[in-house]
Design a protein around this motif. Structure first.
Motif, short mmCIF file in Angstrom:
data_model
loop_
_atom_site.label_atom_id
_atom_site.label_comp_id
_atom_site.label_asym_id
_atom_site.label_seq_id
_atom_site.Cartn_x
_atom_site.Cartn_y
_atom_site.Cartn_z
N PRO A 19 0.85 -1.28 0.09
CA PRO A 19 -0.05 0.17 -0.10
C PRO A 19 0.91 1.43 0.06
CG PRO A 19 -0.64 -1.31 1.67
CD PRO A 19 0.88 -1.94 1.02
N VAL A 20 0.36 2.31 -0.50
CA VAL A 20 0.91 3.70 -0.59
C VAL A 20 1.11 4.25 0.89
CG1 VAL A 20 0.83 6.07 -1.41
CG2 VAL A 20 0.01 4.06 -2.57
N ASP A 21 0.16 3.80 1.80
CA ASP A 21 0.20 4.49 3.13
C ASP A 21 1.67 4.30 3.66
OD1 ASP A 21 -2.28 3.41 2.29
OD2 ASP A 21 -3.22 4.28 4.03
N LYS A 22 2.42 3.21 3.47
CA LYS A 22 3.41 3.26 4.52
C LYS A 22 4.74 3.95 3.67
CE LYS A 22 6.53 0.26 6.93
NZ LYS A 22 6.92 -1.07 7.42
N LEU A 23 4.46 4.58 2.47
CA LEU A 23 5.43 5.50 2.01
C LEU A 23 5.94 6.46 2.64
CD1 LEU A 23 7.47 5.32 -0.66
CD2 LEU A 23 5.45 6.33 -1.94
N LYS A 24 6.92 6.81 2.65
CA LYS A 24 7.64 8.26 3.35
C LYS A 24 7.80 9.02 2.42
CE LYS A 24 10.57 10.35 6.76
NZ LYS A 24 11.52 10.01 7.96
N ASN A 25 8.97 8.71 1.67
CA ASN A 25 9.34 9.50 0.34
C ASN A 25 9.92 8.72 -0.63
OD1 ASN A 25 11.89 9.91 1.31
ND2 ASN A 25 11.33 11.58 2.65
N VAL A 26 10.41 9.20 -1.70
CA VAL A 26 11.35 8.61 -2.70
C VAL A 26 12.52 9.49 -2.98
CG1 VAL A 26 11.48 7.48 -4.96
CG2 VAL A 26 9.36 7.25 -3.76
N GLU A 27 13.81 8.77 -3.15
CA GLU A 27 14.96 9.55 -3.39
C GLU A 27 15.35 9.10 -4.99
OE1 GLU A 27 17.10 10.00 0.86
OE2 GLU A 27 18.18 8.65 -0.80
N ILE A 28 15.58 9.91 -5.86
CA ILE A 28 16.01 9.78 -7.04
C ILE A 28 17.51 9.93 -7.25
CG2 ILE A 28 15.31 10.32 -9.61
CD1 ILE A 28 12.56 10.96 -8.49
N MET A 29 18.17 9.08 -7.70
CA MET A 29 19.45 9.21 -7.72
C MET A 29 20.02 8.88 -9.11
SD MET A 29 20.94 8.01 -4.14
CE MET A 29 19.68 6.56 -3.99
#
Length: 707
Positions: free
Chosen positions: A137-147
């Motif tokens: 689920p999306v709910d646990k997503l905090k953020n995404v780092e793009i490298m």
């Protein structure tokens, strides 16, 4: 030997929209003063009268993109909050510069992109990882780092999406989510799953299970004006394929925290695919044929990992993965009725990966160094009953050793920098080579309004194991797939320069250069009526482009994002089989994403997305322009909106289907992919106790006998 006669949709990984990165900075605020009455005039006294302000309104806008240590940090949960998405895999496609091509994610200006979880190395397969993300689920997503250029300490080469998850605490109790989904394309598919997290004292637990009954259908119509001994032969074919598989995925993880900086984590991930069957029917100039591919036992993938971190900067761990597959392929001609091919394929791959990393913090500077060792053993076999073919029964062993040193830090004049240099030694039975892999990520900003970022990386990409064995497979009596033991790895170089305005508008100039790039495209044999698919090395491919990412908002009711990507592609080969080519073209990709809510608190959100691309190239071939429209609706309801219903239709008008044309150096071939991309998806989600779920990672791009 491959899922379709041509991996056409991999085109879009070469044109994936570029992305950018931004430095961490405070949110932008605007203040408006409202005065309700005229200014008071001074009286005859010397005193200055008080002036009353009616109100002070402070309007704050949360930044979508920040920068940290040369990477771009995207607040993805806020971006997809009202989108018709129910899992992390779907959410990733709303990252700036990320596109989904046939279910595979790619990153603008970099092409293929790896995915890691919480910065931890992983050795899981792409298919297993994607199914896991689909069930999360999306709910646990905090953020995404793009490298664009992942530091060597992540033990991942090239561009990376680092998914950062929320960590459960004992106060959360048992949290979970149940979901069920239905997808209708030309054939229906179903799926269901459950996920749960729990924390007690110093222990945390994550578990996930999903089951998917997938059914697919593909179709191409081909025209091959085949030149043999100076005479043209027109071969027309209509190829239709149906597929079915039942996929089970199990994920379990437990971690124990000795202190805030020290922990031990154990992870297991397994994927088991049963009832797999592919059936291909071909009609045309050479008659009718039926190609059946069945799996004699479930396809199994096991992954286990252990990771230990210490308070003094040491992180060490190990991973073990095992893949097994047994496939039988039978091809028969229906007119006349006669067997053409009867073969059995087997593959067993075991891979071990161990690593150790050390980080020293010196004021605002971090120095890191480490080493890793990877050992892989691939035992594959192919045997034929028909036609006469010796097949093979061999083992490929390979070993990779890498050592690296790097640094990251920030400087008072506004520059943050991350850089590393890795030395890699690769060894198998015929190849022994050293490579030096540089990585650089730099961000400069003096104010949050204007941020500049520069990144560069290089990597070596190895072919699939099955291709290196030289295996042979049949699509129909006219078309075959041939392996290539002489296939060389591709050396990829990529650089990006980005300007970020007001922490949300992004402009990126990028260049990609792939030395010895490989491609599997149709080739008409000059000596016999045989169409050959074989992955071969070209001299290079090169892409230069400019990408724009522009989000817009209207009173928290309408949210839109405009994406524009203009790029020039070039593919050159002095020797492609026995011919040469130099293909180049300018291409434009555009996308408009819209989300509408009737009010800021409305439980219903509607989305409408439009995409288009002008004609482009794929190696020696040319692809027609495309466009499509997607629409969806999301309804959150029940107490605390713990229930969610998502309905989405992709490619409403069935227009996202390209035509490939090859017309050069005696080759005359055209393939039309028939409208097979429209789909209707319905998903129901129930969350209990405020669930905020979990994630994981994998890469099996080199596994499987269908390469």
């Amino acid at each position: 030997m491959m899922k379709s006669a041509l991996p056409i949709l991999l085109l879009f990984s070469s044109m994936a929209l570029p992305l950018s990165a931004i430095n961490q900075a405070p949110d932008t605020l605007s203040t408006t003063l409202h005065q309700s009455s005229p200014p008071l005039q001074a009286s005859g006294s010397d005193s200055i009268p008080d002036q009353m302000l009616n109100e002070v309104v402070v309007k704050g806008e949360k930044s979508q993109i920040r920068s940290r240590d040369g990477s771009m940090v995207v607040d993805l949960p806020s971006i997809v909050r009202n989108k018709p998405v129910s899992n992390i895999l779907e959410a990733l496609t709303y990252l700036p510069g990320v596109t989904s091509d046939g279910g595979m994610l790619s990153l603008a200006g970099a092409g293929t992109v790896s995915i890691i979880l919480n910065g931890e190395p992983t050795d899981m397969s792409v298919e297993t990882l994607y199914q896991l993300l689909y069930s999360m689920p999306v709910d646990k997503l905090k953020n995404v780092e793009i490298m664009y250029a992942a530091p060597a300490k992540y033990h991942v080469k090239g561009a990376v999406l680092n998914i950062i998850l929320k960590t459960p605490t004992p106060l959360d109790g048992l949290q979970g989510q149940l979901w069920a989904g239905y997808e209708q394309t030309h054939r229906p598919s179903y799926g269901a799953g459950a996920a749960a997290t729990y924390a007690i004292k110093k222990w945390t637990f994550d578990m996930n299970y999903s089951l998917r009954d997938g059914r697919g259908k593909d179709r191409e119509i081909t025209h091959s004006n085949h030149l043999v001994d100076g005479i043209r032969h027109l071969i027309e074919e209509d190829n239709s394929r149906i597929s079915h598989k039942l996929s089970n995925l199990i994920y379990a993880s437990t971690a124990y925290s000795f202190t805030k900086e020290s922990s031990l984590k154990l992870t297991y991930n397994g994927q088991f695919t049963s009832n797999s069957k592919n059936l291909s029917h071909t009609t045309g100039t050479l008659g009718q044929s039926l190609n059946t591919s069945t799996y004699q036992s479930p396809i199994a993938f096991h992954y286990a990992a252990i990771r230990y971190t210490t308070p003094f900067g040491l992180a060490a761990g190990g991973e073990f993965s095992h893949y097994s597959e047994r496939r039988h392929q039978y091809l028969q001609s229906l007119s006349p009725d006669a067997p053409v091919m009867d073969a059995s394929n087997r593959q067993r791959v075991s891979r071990t990966h161990v690593y150790a990393d050390m980080t020293h913090q010196i004021n605002d500077m971090a120095i890191n160094y480490g080493a890793e060792y990877t050992s892989a053993s691939d035992h594959s076999r192919q045997s034929f009953l028909l036609p006469e073919n010796p097949g093979f029964n061999s083992t490929l062993n390979e070993k990779t050793i890498q050592v690296y040193a790097g640094m990251q830090g920030s400087f008072p004049f506004g520059l943050s920098l991350t850089a590393s240099l890795a030395g890699e030694y690769y060894h198998n039975a015929s190849v022994h080579n050293w490579d030096f892999v540089p990585q650089l990520g730099a961000t400069y900003y003096r104010t949050p309004t204007s941020i500049f970022q520069l990144s560069f990386f290089s990597e070596r990409v190895y072919p699939s194991y099955w291709e290196l064995h030289g295996a042979t497979g049949y699509l129909n009596p006219y078309s075959i797939v041939v392996g290539n033991p002489d296939l060389l790895p591709t050396l990829k170089y990529s650089g990006q320069f980005s300007y970020i305005f007001r922490q949300k508008y992004v402009a990126t100039l990028y260049v990609k250069y792939n030395d010895r790039a490989s491609a599997q495209l149709p080739y008409q044999s000059p000596t016999e009526l045989q169409l050959i698919y074989q992955t071969v090395n070209m001299n290079y491919t090169r892409t230069v482009g400019l990408h724009l990412h522009i989000p817009l908002e209207l009173k928290s009711i309408l949210n839109s994002t405009v994406t524009a990507n203009l790029f020039n592609q070039r593919a050159k080969a002095y020797r492609f089989h026995d011919i040469s080519f130099d293909n180049r073209r300018w291409t434009f990709y555009g996308e408009l994403n819209n989300t509408l809510r009737f009010s800021p608190t409305s439980p219903i959100a509607i989305s409408l997305d439009i995409s288009c691309i002008t004609p482009s190239i794929q190696g020696i071939g040319n692809l027609t322009g495309l466009w499509k429209m997607d629409a969806g609706i999301k309804w959150s309801f029940a107490k605390k909106r713990c229930c969610e219903l998502n309905l989405k239709c992709n490619d409403i008008f069935n227009t996202w289907s390209p035509t490939l044309t090859i017309d050069t150096r005696g080759q005359d071939y055209r393939m039309k992919v028939v409208d097979m991309t429209r789909s209707l998806n319905l998903t129901f989600v129930y969350r209990f106790n405020g669930f905020k779920p979990h994630e994981t990672d994998i890469d099996t791009s080199r596994f499987g006998t269908g390469k």
